[in-house]
Design a protein around this motif. Structure first.
Motif, mmCIF file in Angstrom:
data_model
loop_
_atom_site.group_PDB
_atom_site.id
_atom_site.type_symbol
_atom_site.label_atom_id
_atom_site.label_comp_id
_atom_site.label_asym_id
_atom_site.label_seq_id
_atom_site.Cartn_x
_atom_site.Cartn_y
_atom_site.Cartn_z
ATOM 1 N N LEU A 248 50.101 -35.919 -31.376
ATOM 2 C CA LEU A 248 49.389 -35.231 -30.309
ATOM 3 C C LEU A 248 48.046 -35.904 -30.045
ATOM 4 C CD1 LEU A 248 50.053 -31.498 -31.260
ATOM 5 C CD2 LEU A 248 51.261 -32.902 -29.590
ATOM 6 N N ALA A 249 47.671 -36.014 -28.771
ATOM 7 C CA ALA A 249 46.389 -36.609 -28.413
ATOM 8 C C ALA A 249 45.246 -35.689 -28.832
ATOM 9 C CB ALA A 249 46.334 -36.860 -26.899
ATOM 10 N N ALA A 250 44.100 -36.300 -29.064
ATOM 11 C CA ALA A 250 42.939 -35.501 -29.430
ATOM 12 C C ALA A 250 42.558 -34.580 -28.274
ATOM 13 C CB ALA A 250 41.774 -36.411 -29.780
ATOM 14 N N PRO A 251 42.205 -33.346 -28.531
ATOM 15 C CA PRO A 251 41.857 -32.415 -27.449
ATOM 16 C C PRO A 251 40.591 -32.858 -26.725
ATOM 17 C CG PRO A 251 41.293 -31.486 -29.591
ATOM 18 C CD PRO A 251 42.074 -32.741 -29.866
ATOM 19 N N LEU A 252 40.551 -32.628 -25.404
ATOM 20 C CA LEU A 252 39.377 -32.964 -24.616
ATOM 21 C C LEU A 252 38.266 -31.951 -24.892
ATOM 22 C CD1 LEU A 252 41.085 -33.811 -21.205
ATOM 23 C CD2 LEU A 252 40.277 -35.403 -22.948
ATOM 24 N N ASN A 253 37.044 -32.420 -24.827
ATOM 25 C CA ASN A 253 35.919 -31.510 -25.039
ATOM 26 C C ASN A 253 35.258 -31.124 -23.728
ATOM 27 O OD1 ASN A 253 34.700 -33.858 -24.331
ATOM 28 N ND2 ASN A 253 33.612 -34.186 -26.257
ATOM 29 N N SER A 254 35.921 -31.455 -22.586
ATOM 30 C CA SER A 254 35.382 -31.107 -21.294
ATOM 31 C C SER A 254 36.529 -30.799 -20.346
ATOM 32 C CB SER A 254 34.538 -32.266 -20.724
ATOM 33 O OG SER A 254 34.180 -32.000 -19.378
ATOM 34 N N ASP A 255 36.323 -29.836 -19.467
ATOM 35 C CA ASP A 255 37.340 -29.516 -18.469
ATOM 36 C C ASP A 255 36.937 -30.061 -17.099
ATOM 37 O OD1 ASP A 255 35.250 -27.840 -18.072
ATOM 38 O OD2 ASP A 255 36.391 -25.968 -18.222
ATOM 39 N N CYS A 256 36.006 -31.035 -17.063
ATOM 40 C CA CYS A 256 35.620 -31.709 -15.826
ATOM 41 C C CYS A 256 36.331 -33.063 -15.746
ATOM 42 C CB CYS A 256 34.110 -31.927 -15.768
ATOM 43 S SG CYS A 256 33.141 -30.397 -15.698
ATOM 44 N N VAL A 257 36.460 -33.594 -14.536
ATOM 45 C CA VAL A 257 37.097 -34.891 -14.347
ATOM 46 C C VAL A 257 36.181 -35.792 -13.521
ATOM 47 C CG1 VAL A 257 39.450 -34.029 -14.532
ATOM 48 C CG2 VAL A 257 38.324 -34.041 -12.315
ATOM 49 N N LEU A 258 36.327 -37.106 -13.739
ATOM 50 C CA LEU A 258 35.562 -38.105 -12.995
ATOM 51 C C LEU A 258 36.467 -38.706 -11.931
ATOM 52 C CD1 LEU A 258 32.870 -39.741 -12.854
ATOM 53 C CD2 LEU A 258 33.976 -41.421 -14.351
ATOM 54 N N VAL A 259 36.046 -38.672 -10.657
ATOM 55 C CA VAL A 259 36.860 -39.186 -9.556
ATOM 56 C C VAL A 259 36.000 -40.062 -8.649
ATOM 57 C CG1 VAL A 259 38.378 -37.169 -9.591
ATOM 58 C CG2 VAL A 259 36.391 -37.190 -8.082
ATOM 59 N N ASN A 260 36.674 -40.851 -7.817
ATOM 60 C CA ASN A 260 35.998 -41.657 -6.801
ATOM 61 C C ASN A 260 36.043 -40.921 -5.474
ATOM 62 O OD1 ASN A 260 35.225 -43.942 -8.333
ATOM 63 N ND2 ASN A 260 37.301 -44.757 -8.225
ATOM 64 N N SER A 261 34.904 -40.540 -4.981
ATOM 65 C CA SER A 261 34.814 -39.862 -3.700
ATOM 66 C C SER A 261 34.575 -40.889 -2.596
ATOM 67 C CB SER A 261 33.668 -38.840 -3.720
ATOM 68 O OG SER A 261 33.511 -38.232 -2.456
ATOM 69 N N VAL A 262 35.281 -40.752 -1.463
ATOM 70 C CA VAL A 262 35.152 -41.691 -0.351
ATOM 71 C C VAL A 262 33.955 -41.297 0.511
ATOM 72 C CG1 VAL A 262 36.247 -42.649 1.700
ATOM 73 C CG2 VAL A 262 37.617 -42.182 -0.335
ATOM 74 N N VAL A 263 32.975 -42.192 0.581
ATOM 75 C CA VAL A 263 31.815 -41.969 1.443
ATOM 76 C C VAL A 263 32.177 -42.246 2.896
ATOM 77 C CG1 VAL A 263 29.439 -42.685 1.924
ATOM 78 C CG2 VAL A 263 30.253 -42.548 -0.442
ATOM 79 N N GLY A 264 32.970 -43.284 3.118
ATOM 80 C CA GLY A 264 33.390 -43.622 4.479
ATOM 81 C C GLY A 264 34.322 -44.811 4.464
ATOM 82 N N SER A 265 35.111 -44.966 5.531
ATOM 83 C CA SER A 265 36.021 -46.094 5.673
ATOM 84 C C SER A 265 36.077 -46.482 7.147
ATOM 85 C CB SER A 265 37.419 -45.737 5.153
ATOM 86 O OG SER A 265 38.283 -46.848 5.215
ATOM 87 N N LYS A 266 35.891 -47.789 7.428
ATOM 88 C CA LYS A 266 35.857 -48.257 8.808
ATOM 89 C C LYS A 266 36.593 -49.583 8.954
ATOM 90 C CE LYS A 266 31.424 -46.267 10.312
ATOM 91 N NZ LYS A 266 30.094 -46.581 10.906
ATOM 92 N N ALA A 267 37.307 -49.722 10.073
ATOM 93 C CA ALA A 267 37.875 -51.017 10.457
ATOM 94 C C ALA A 267 36.805 -51.782 11.226
ATOM 95 C CB ALA A 267 39.119 -50.835 11.307
ATOM 96 N N VAL A 268 36.480 -52.991 10.776
ATOM 97 C CA VAL A 268 35.390 -53.761 11.390
ATOM 98 C C VAL A 268 35.877 -55.163 11.724
ATOM 99 C CG1 VAL A 268 33.613 -52.466 10.158
ATOM 100 C CG2 VAL A 268 34.529 -54.554 9.152
ATOM 101 N N GLN A 269 35.159 -55.814 12.627
ATOM 102 C CA GLN A 269 35.413 -57.198 13.000
ATOM 103 C C GLN A 269 34.245 -58.071 12.571
ATOM 104 O OE1 GLN A 269 36.025 -56.669 17.244
ATOM 105 N NE2 GLN A 269 38.228 -56.965 17.011
ATOM 106 N N LYS A 270 34.574 -59.288 12.170
ATOM 107 C CA LYS A 270 33.552 -60.258 11.796
ATOM 108 C C LYS A 270 33.795 -61.529 12.602
ATOM 109 C CE LYS A 270 33.638 -58.382 7.104
ATOM 110 N NZ LYS A 270 32.450 -57.555 7.221
ATOM 111 N N VAL A 271 32.715 -62.193 12.970
ATOM 112 C CA VAL A 271 32.804 -63.403 13.778
ATOM 113 C C VAL A 271 32.324 -64.584 12.947
ATOM 114 C CG1 VAL A 271 32.056 -64.576 15.866
ATOM 115 C CG2 VAL A 271 32.446 -62.095 15.907
ATOM 116 N N ALA A 272 33.221 -65.556 12.732
ATOM 117 C CA ALA A 272 32.864 -66.797 12.044
ATOM 118 C C ALA A 272 32.774 -67.893 13.091
ATOM 119 C CB ALA A 272 33.913 -67.149 10.994
#
Length: 259
Positions: free
Chosen positions: A63-87
């Motif tokens: 059996l795995a060791a019991p967790l000492n916290s009932d919180c989780v760490l996640v990645n929250s999305v601040v924003g997502s955009k389709a962009v164009q770049k000119v070379a």
């Protein structure tokens, strides 16, 4: 696993691996009285009856060791955009091999980007994502020199590109994810003004140059690590990530790759 009886080592909770006929104790009920499929204990892959004793027990699950916290760490999305770049960049006739003769007629220009070797550097400022990089390209120019026959000149080089995208809420310590570049289009414009650097035309404006431009598309996603409690409450891992720095952010890019 199976719990074999003492009377017959080949009996288990799931039935007998070898029938009674296999042990010389009667007919095999599975195949009928006259079955021609009667065998010795070869069904257990051995002539030795003792080898048919398959009594074993699986190892106990750890059996795995019991967790000492009932919180989780996640990645929250601040924003997502389709962009164009000119070379883009402007190249004089003297940059090509062979050198394009001044006064030549430019018949065709083919630009071939190499997305596998693209170099890009990304930084986050407050509410903004800055992206600077280099796009390797090969440029082939078909031209007809004055009084001569059509010929082709080529140049392998890098086109610089840059873009800064507004991202409200983004902070310098957030994380940026960029999808692979896609080429939306390539363009070339011969006859662009440029200042001469050699011969009698040094320091004079001539039209012996070609402007090359490539439009790139990508998707920029900014994420941030946050802690989520059992009730859905969210708190930032770094509560001071968006504080304005006391000094201006500066970044120095690496040396340009040689081609």
């Amino acid at each position: 696993m199976g719990n074999f009886s003492k009377q017959n080592p080949m009996h288990s909770n799931w039935g007998s691996a070898c029938s009674d006929s296999d042990w010389g104790m009667g007919n095999d009920s599975r195949f009928g009285h006259d079955s021609k499929f009667k065998k010795s204990c070869k069904v257990c892959k051995s002539q030795d009856a003792s080898a048919c004793n398959c009594n074993f027990r699986a190892p106990a699950r750890q059996l795995a060791a019991p967790l000492n916290s009932d919180c989780v760490l996640v990645n929250s999305v601040v924003g997502s955009k389709a962009v164009q770049k000119v070379a883009e960049a402007t190249f004089p006739f003297t940059a090509f091999l062979p050198v394009i003769t001044p006064g030549s007629i430019i018949n065709n220009v083919v630009v071939t980007p190499n997305l596998a070797l693209v170099v890009r550097n990304t930084r986050i400022l407050r509410d903004k994502v800055v992206n600077i990089g280099l796009l390797p390209v090969t440029i082939q120019v078909s031209f007809t020199p004055p009084g001569g026959a059509p010929t082709t000149a080529s140049l392998t080089t890098n086109l610089p590109f840059q873009e800064h995208t507004d991202f409200p809420g983004a902070c310098p310590q957030d994380t940026v994810i960029e999808s692979p570049f896609e080429v939306e289009g390539s363009f070339a414009q011969p006859g662009v003004p440029i200042i001469g650097t050699t011969g009698g035309g040094a320091g004079q404006v001539t039209l012996n140059a070609i402007l090359v431009k490539v439009i790139l598309r990508t998707t920029i996603t900014v994420t941030r690590q946050v802690i989520v409690d059992p009730h859905g409450g969210i708190c930032d891992v770094n509560e001071r990530r968006c504080e304005t720095p006391t000094t201006t952010t500066t970044s120095t890019l690496g040396t340009l790759p040689t081609t």
